[in-house]
Design a protein around this motif. Structure first.
Motif, PDB file in Angstrom:
ATOM      1  N   ALA A 295       6.941  15.304 -88.708  1.00 42.16           N
ATOM      2  CA  ALA A 295       7.283  15.493 -90.213  1.00 42.16           C
ATOM      3  C   ALA A 295       8.720  15.201 -90.229  1.00 42.16           C
ATOM      4  O   ALA A 295       9.706  16.019 -89.512  1.00 42.16           O
ATOM      5  CB  ALA A 295       7.068  17.009 -90.491  1.00 42.16           C
ATOM      6  N   GLN A 296       9.162  14.161 -90.993  1.00 44.38           N
ATOM      7  CA  GLN A 296      10.438  13.588 -91.004  1.00 44.38           C
ATOM      8  C   GLN A 296      10.764  13.209 -92.406  1.00 44.38           C
ATOM      9  O   GLN A 296      11.693  13.202 -93.035  1.00 44.38           O
ATOM     10  CB  GLN A 296      10.586  12.250 -90.042  1.00 44.38           C
ATOM     11  N   GLY A 297       9.551  12.432 -93.347  1.00 45.62           N
ATOM     12  CA  GLY A 297       9.840  12.016 -94.626  1.00 45.62           C
ATOM     13  C   GLY A 297       9.052  12.982 -95.479  1.00 45.62           C
ATOM     14  O   GLY A 297       8.272  13.909 -94.947  1.00 45.62           O
ATOM     15  N   PRO A 298       9.308  12.844 -96.878  1.00 44.54           N
ATOM     16  CA  PRO A 298       8.403  13.437 -97.988  1.00 44.54           C
ATOM     17  C   PRO A 298       6.843  13.280 -97.491  1.00 44.54           C
ATOM     18  O   PRO A 298       6.302  14.632 -97.559  1.00 44.54           O
ATOM     19  CB  PRO A 298       8.656  12.752 -98.978  1.00 44.54           C
ATOM     20  N   TRP A 299       6.446  12.193 -97.148  1.00 49.43           N
ATOM     21  CA  TRP A 299       4.923  12.050 -97.111  1.00 49.43           C
ATOM     22  C   TRP A 299       4.350  12.996 -95.894  1.00 49.43           C
ATOM     23  O   TRP A 299       3.425  13.545 -96.144  1.00 49.43           O
ATOM     24  CB  TRP A 299       4.621  10.615 -97.055  1.00 49.43           C
ATOM     25  N   THR A 300       5.202  12.779 -94.592  1.00 50.13           N
ATOM     26  CA  THR A 300       4.860  13.430 -93.518  1.00 50.13           C
ATOM     27  C   THR A 300       5.118  14.777 -93.700  1.00 50.13           C
ATOM     28  O   THR A 300       4.027  15.860 -93.163  1.00 50.13           O
ATOM     29  CB  THR A 300       5.474  12.884 -92.120  1.00 50.13           C
ATOM     30  N   TRP A 301       6.024  15.716 -94.587  1.00 49.27           N
ATOM     31  CA  TRP A 301       6.003  16.960 -94.717  1.00 49.27           C
ATOM     32  C   TRP A 301       4.854  17.320 -95.518  1.00 49.27           C
ATOM     33  O   TRP A 301       4.550  18.663 -95.365  1.00 49.27           O
ATOM     34  CB  TRP A 301       7.370  17.258 -95.262  1.00 49.27           C
ATOM     35  N   ARG A 302       4.415  16.433 -96.752  1.00 48.48           N
ATOM     36  CA  ARG A 302       3.417  17.076 -97.340  1.00 48.48           C
ATOM     37  C   ARG A 302       2.011  17.244 -96.587  1.00 48.48           C
ATOM     38  O   ARG A 302       1.300  18.111 -96.869  1.00 48.48           O
ATOM     39  CB  ARG A 302       3.181  16.017 -98.584  1.00 48.48           C
ATOM     40  N   LEU A 303       2.005  16.068 -95.588  1.00 51.16           N
ATOM     41  CA  LEU A 303       0.869  16.133 -94.681  1.00 51.16           C
ATOM     42  C   LEU A 303       0.816  17.348 -93.974  1.00 51.16           C
ATOM     43  O   LEU A 303      -0.307  18.184 -93.733  1.00 51.16           O
ATOM     44  CB  LEU A 303       0.636  15.072 -93.735  1.00 51.16           C
ATOM     45  N   ARG A 304       1.734  17.821 -93.328  1.00 53.30           N
ATOM     46  CA  ARG A 304       1.871  19.007 -92.594  1.00 53.30           C
ATOM     47  C   ARG A 304       1.907  20.353 -93.574  1.00 53.30           C
ATOM     48  O   ARG A 304       0.824  21.276 -92.930  1.00 53.30           O
ATOM     49  CB  ARG A 304       3.472  19.196 -91.915  1.00 53.30           C
ATOM     50  N   ASN A 305       2.242  20.196 -94.515  1.00 54.09           N
ATOM     51  CA  ASN A 305       2.007  21.653 -95.499  1.00 54.09           C
ATOM     52  C   ASN A 305       0.880  21.487 -95.975  1.00 54.09           C
ATOM     53  O   ASN A 305      -0.051  22.771 -96.472  1.00 54.09           O
ATOM     54  CB  ASN A 305       2.913  21.497 -96.668  1.00 54.09           C
ATOM     55  N   HIS A 306       0.106  20.110 -96.137  1.00 55.13           N
ATOM     56  CA  HIS A 306      -1.352  20.429 -96.633  1.00 55.13           C
ATOM     57  C   HIS A 306      -2.230  21.266 -95.638  1.00 55.13           C
ATOM     58  O   HIS A 306      -3.279  21.696 -96.183  1.00 55.13           O
ATOM     59  CB  HIS A 306      -1.881  18.921 -97.003  1.00 55.13           C
ATOM     60  N   PHE A 307      -1.960  20.955 -94.384  1.00 50.21           N
ATOM     61  CA  PHE A 307      -3.043  21.383 -93.455  1.00 50.21           C
ATOM     62  C   PHE A 307      -2.313  22.604 -92.888  1.00 50.21           C
ATOM     63  O   PHE A 307      -3.087  23.220 -92.090  1.00 50.21           O
ATOM     64  CB  PHE A 307      -3.175  20.449 -92.292  1.00 50.21           C
ATOM     65  N   ASP A 308      -1.479  23.342 -93.532  1.00 54.27           N
ATOM     66  CA  ASP A 308      -1.007  24.772 -93.173  1.00 54.27           C
ATOM     67  C   ASP A 308      -2.260  25.666 -93.559  1.00 54.27           C
ATOM     68  O   ASP A 308      -2.404  25.541 -94.813  1.00 54.27           O
ATOM     69  CB  ASP A 308       0.556  24.839 -93.939  1.00 54.27           C
ATOM     70  N   PRO A 309      -2.555  26.414 -92.563  1.00 56.58           N
ATOM     71  CA  PRO A 309      -3.730  27.380 -93.099  1.00 56.58           C
ATOM     72  C   PRO A 309      -3.273  28.262 -94.207  1.00 56.58           C
ATOM     73  O   PRO A 309      -4.105  28.882 -94.933  1.00 56.58           O
ATOM     74  CB  PRO A 309      -3.751  28.151 -91.412  1.00 56.58           C
ATOM     75  N   ASN A 310      -1.925  28.832 -94.565  1.00 59.92           N
ATOM     76  CA  ASN A 310      -1.473  29.494 -95.477  1.00 59.92           C
ATOM     77  C   ASN A 310      -1.339  28.754 -96.838  1.00 59.92           C
ATOM     78  O   ASN A 310      -1.142  29.320 -97.879  1.00 59.92           O
ATOM     79  CB  ASN A 310      -0.160  29.976 -95.009  1.00 59.92           C
ATOM     80  N   SER A 311      -1.727  27.409 -96.809  1.00 58.38           N
ATOM     81  CA  SER A 311      -1.610  26.476 -97.969  1.00 58.38           C
ATOM     82  C   SER A 311      -2.907  26.722 -99.065  1.00 58.38           C
ATOM     83  O   SER A 311      -2.854  26.569-100.246  1.00 58.38           O
ATOM     84  CB  SER A 311      -1.300  25.208 -97.870  1.00 58.38           C
TER      85      SER A 311
END
Length: 510
Positions: A295-311
């Motif tokens: 996770a370094q840019g906007p898209w990769t952070w959105r990807l990580r947040n998208h698969f966060d169990p708490n999301s």
């Protein structure tokens, strides 16, 4: 006013032999009246137009990913630096930008001279332009009321937008804007074809340069469409330390690739039209595909947040879309009897696939008859905790490496001073623990830990001494451009000694 000048054979021969196109256009145009009507601007305009036609036609070829992937399988790869195709693309684009400015300035000079000429002088300019006897064309007429002028202004605007959004900072922080504006290349080439239709300074020639590369590029795009719109189920996701997300998804039928290759990935739940490049971390013998995304840019952070169990979205049905596979600088490792692999930071991702493929092949005799007999892997990272997931990969690889084909060295760069007290104590403790247990006290691996950056020249000399019986050693790297430059310099230094083996460097930058 029409100048009837007879051109001698020797004059024409001189023009055709002149190696500088500006001189040809400046001299030869004397005899077509363009030089007298437009002044010196005609030389700059026509000469830069020839250079532009070549540069803009070459640009699509540098982005034919499927073609470049196939070329990597040929011996031609040893003589053509295919690893540098992105850098070459940027160099050609900057050259095109320079000649675009020259071409624009030349046209402004031309239009100024034409707008100050009597109308009767313009009738010898081109038969495609007609004026009423009382009409006086101004510079605004040439810029805004002719095909050449309007298309030229639009071309300049498109080029400026594409170059502004291609800046490295914007590309990193706002990739979707970079990708959207780069899609204007279709409009750019259409305008290039239209730009010369008025024949103000000569017949259009851009299409002569463009038709061949355009056909090749179109066919390359068609090949990519075979998998682009196939939606693949996500099998598993895992949030790993250091902001790394592992995504495992179904492997398409008949999908063949080599370890070290990469794909372009899009997610249906995250801007489905946006694709990003990632190296495959799964090995070719596995029945699934996987990538590890930092996770370094906007898209990769959105990807990580998208698969966060708490999301609340992690359990939604998700699919990925795929383009590729495409050739990478590390895919030819198996062609060398001895190979040196260097991963810097998140640049270790291709080696998750390569090392797995290596030990699987050697332990099952899958690579009997294949060149690779010894691999040195160097991992350079700030600290172990930055990429803990790769420690697990190395642990699994070491367990499977029954033939001891792999030797791993880990360099921790967090310690800048090699001989201060803290680093010296770490060296002593690590070496003592290695002698007793044959394991690292930090990672539990057989891999030797070092503190500080590696001296690549000394290491390559060590490899050269150990394997003097081979003629070539493959050196592969993936990481920041600084790592690539230092390793290339080390290879060049050792190769200048004219001793065997010779080191061949293949690389990927991120």
């Amino acid at each position: 006013m029409h100048l009837d000048v007879e051109v001698s054979y020797n004059e024409i021969k001189y023009c055709m032999m002149d190696p500088f196109p500006q001189s040809v256009y400046s001299y030869f145009a004397e005899h077509t009246d363009l030089r007298h009507v437009m002044g010196l601007g005609i030389a700059a305009t026509r000469g830069s137009a020839a250079a532009l036609s070549f540069c803009y036609s070459l640009l699509p070829l540098t982005m034919c990913r499927n073609l470049i992937t196939r070329l990597r399988e040929l011996p031609l790869h040893q003589y053509v630096p295919l690893d540098s195709h992105v850098q070459f693309h940027k160099l050609v684009a900057l050259t095109a930008l320079f000649f675009s400015v020259v071409h624009t300035v030349g046209h402004c000079i031309n239009f100024y001279h034409v707008s100050t000429q009597p109308v009767e002088n313009l009738r010898c300019l081109t038969k495609e332009v007609h004026f009423d006897s009382d009409f006086k064309p101004t510079i605004c007429y040439w810029l805004f009321q002719t095909v050449t002028g309007v298309s030229g202004i639009m071309l300049y605007a498109v080029v400026c937008v594409m170059f502004i959004f291609a800046h490295p900072r914007i590309r990193q922080k706002a990739y979707k804007y970079f990708w959207s504006t780069h899609g204007l290349y279709v409009l750019l080439y259409l305008l290039c074809l239209v730009h010369g239709l008025a024949k103000i300074t000569g017949s259009p020639r851009f299409w002569i340069f463009f038709v061949g590369p355009a056909v090749i590029f179109a066919l390359d795009k068609v090949v990519s469409l075979q998998t682009k719109f196939v939606e693949l189920d996500i099998l598993d996701t895992e949030l790993l330390p250091s902001d790394v997300t592992m995504v495992k998804f179904r492997r398409p039928p008949n999908f063949k690739y080599l370890s070290g290759q990469w794909v372009r990935l899009g997610l249906t739940g995250l801007q489905p039209g946006e694709f990003h490049s990632f190296t495959l971390t799964s090995a070719p013998h596995e029945n699934h595909l996987s990538v590890h995304v930092k996770a370094q840019g906007p898209w990769t952070w959105r990807l990580r947040n998208h698969f966060d169990p708490n999301s609340g979205r992690a359990h939604e049905v998700q699919k990925v879309r795929l383009e590729g596979p495409y050739g990478g600088g590390n895919q030819d490792w198996y062609k060398f009897e001895v190979a040196v692999m260097v991963g810097g930071g998140i640049g270790v991702t291709p080696y998750a696939s390569i090392l797995n493929d290596l030990v699987f092949g050697t332990s099952t005799n899958r690579y009997s008859g294949v060149a690779c007999k010894k691999v040195y892997f160097l991992w350079i990272c700030p600290s172990h905790r930055h990429f803990e997931w790769f420690i697990d990969v190395l642990r699994d690889v070491e367990r499977k490496d029954v033939t001891n084909v792999l030797e791993v060295h880990i360099f921790i760069t967090q310690f800048f001073h090699k001989f201060d007290l803290r680093t010296t104590m770490l060296y002593i403790c690590e070496n003592h623990f290695q002698r007793i247990s044959q394991r690292s006290m930090f990672t539990g691996l057989k891999a030797v830990n070092h503190f500080g950056r590696p001296d690549m020249t000394s290491f390559l000399k060590f490899v050269q001494h150990q394997h003097s019986y081979v003629s070539k050693v493959g050196v592969f790297s993936c990481g920041p451009s600084a790592l690539t430059k230092s390793l290339s310099a080390a290879c060049e230094t050792v190769n200048n000694q004219r001793r065997l083996p010779h080191f061949l460097h293949h690389y990927e930058n991120f």
